[in-house]
Enzyme design. Structure first.
Site, short mmCIF file in Angstrom:
data_model
loop_
_atom_site.label_atom_id
_atom_site.label_comp_id
_atom_site.label_asym_id
_atom_site.label_seq_id
_atom_site.Cartn_x
_atom_site.Cartn_y
_atom_site.Cartn_z
N LYS A 166 0.69 -1.32 0.13
CA LYS A 166 -0.14 -0.07 0.12
C LYS A 166 0.94 0.96 -0.18
CE LYS A 166 -4.02 -2.03 2.43
NZ LYS A 166 -4.01 -2.49 3.52
N GLN A 195 -4.72 -1.28 9.66
CA GLN A 195 -5.06 -2.29 8.82
C GLN A 195 -5.74 -3.97 9.87
OE1 GLN A 195 -3.72 -3.47 5.86
NE2 GLN A 195 -3.64 -5.46 6.23
N ASP A 224 -11.75 2.44 3.21
CA ASP A 224 -11.93 0.99 3.66
C ASP A 224 -13.08 0.50 3.28
OD1 ASP A 224 -9.84 -0.88 4.11
OD2 ASP A 224 -9.78 -0.94 5.93
#
Ligand code: GUN
Length: 280
Positions: A51, A95, A118
């Protein structure tokens, strides 16, 4: 046909990069993405590294915040509060998975929904379920883009989804429903899974069982999207027996090189969209 997710992701990243350059010229601002990584979970470290690399390549400011596995929930919540109020941050991602002392629901609820890249916050989940615009989770968003490269009009198609996770199965179903597909969501308690898969015009699988879907599970001419990532010896394979299925279907994503790169490209896209929403 084998769907080249790596190439499609590259095209998307190029578009994002161009748009960021153009906005920077006008405003002297660029998107900022904050990623919180807790503990030493190896796959998470690899995902976050990817990422970071991809964010930097397109001109997104990447802020990595690392905590040891025993950090308190309160400390993480305080950091999220700070990031929610930081104007240089367009997107916040924590995460997953999280260590036991941290409740995922508390974390997901604390992120400002307009920075929730997200798409996991209840507001964004609710918007998607209601068919309203909002931030869509990266993996199903990428899957839908790949499906639509093959078939523009999905109206009336029967989509079968294996796996009911919040990360993929449930939002995937909502997205395909919005495209006027008829949806079957299957999971570990589903009976006669093979028979259900055989009815799929579009089959999306995200369960983490190597080679679950065999040649005699898929319909001729169907589209197969394999979200699975499984270790088999020193190889990474998906949930689909790729070699035996690929010649029977219209299109299939390989693992690796299918959904994975698109997921990260969609994270960049979500970050850009959050950034643009704040500019106006
Ligand atoms: N862990 C595995 N996939 C994801 C994802 O898409 N988002 C976050 N936050 N954590 C993950």
């Amino acid at each position: 046909m084998i769907i080249d997710g790596k190439k499609e992701a590259e095209v998307l990243r190029e578009e994002i990069k161009k748009e960021i350059i153009s906005i920077k010229k006008k405003t002297n601002r660029v998107p900022g993405l904050a990623v919180i990584l807790i503990g030493e979970h190896i796959p998470s470290q690899i995902y976050v590294k990817n990422k970071e690399k991809n964010s930097k390549e397109v001109g997104i400011n990447f802020n990595l915040i690392k905590y040891s596995h025993d950090v308190s929930q309160e400390e993480v919540l305080n950091k999220i509060k700070e990031l929610n109020n930081d104007n240089s941050i367009s997107g916040i991602l924590v995460q997953l998975p999280l260590p036991d002392q941290i409740r995922q629901v508390r974390i997901v609820n604390s992120i400002d929904p307009s920075k929730d890249v997200d798409g996991f916050s209840p507001i964004n989940v609710g918007n998607l379920a209601s068919g309203y615009n909002g931030i869509v989770p990266c993996t199903p968003k990428g899957c839908l883009m790949l499906i639509k490269k093959i078939e523009k009009n999905l109206s009336g198609k029967h989509a079968v989804i294996i796996g009911r996770s919040n990360l993929n199965g449930k939002p995937m179903a909502q997205l395909l429903l919005k495209e006027n597909c008829t949806i079957t969501i299957t999971h570990s308690k589903t009976k006669n899974l093979k028979e259900k898969c055989l009815k799929a015009d579009i089959l999306v699988t995200a369960v983490g069982v190597a080679n679950l879907v065999k040649k005699d599970w898929v319909k001729d001419g169907s589209i197969i999207i394999d979200v699975g990532i499984n270790k088999q010896g020193d190889k990474i394979v998906g949930d689909v027996s790729f070699e035996e299925v690929k010649n029977k279907v219209k299109a299939i994503t390989p693992v690796p090189g299918g959904v994975g790169p698109m997921t990260i490209a969609c994270l960049l896209k979500n970050t850009l969209e959050c950034f643009k929403a704040r500019l106006t």
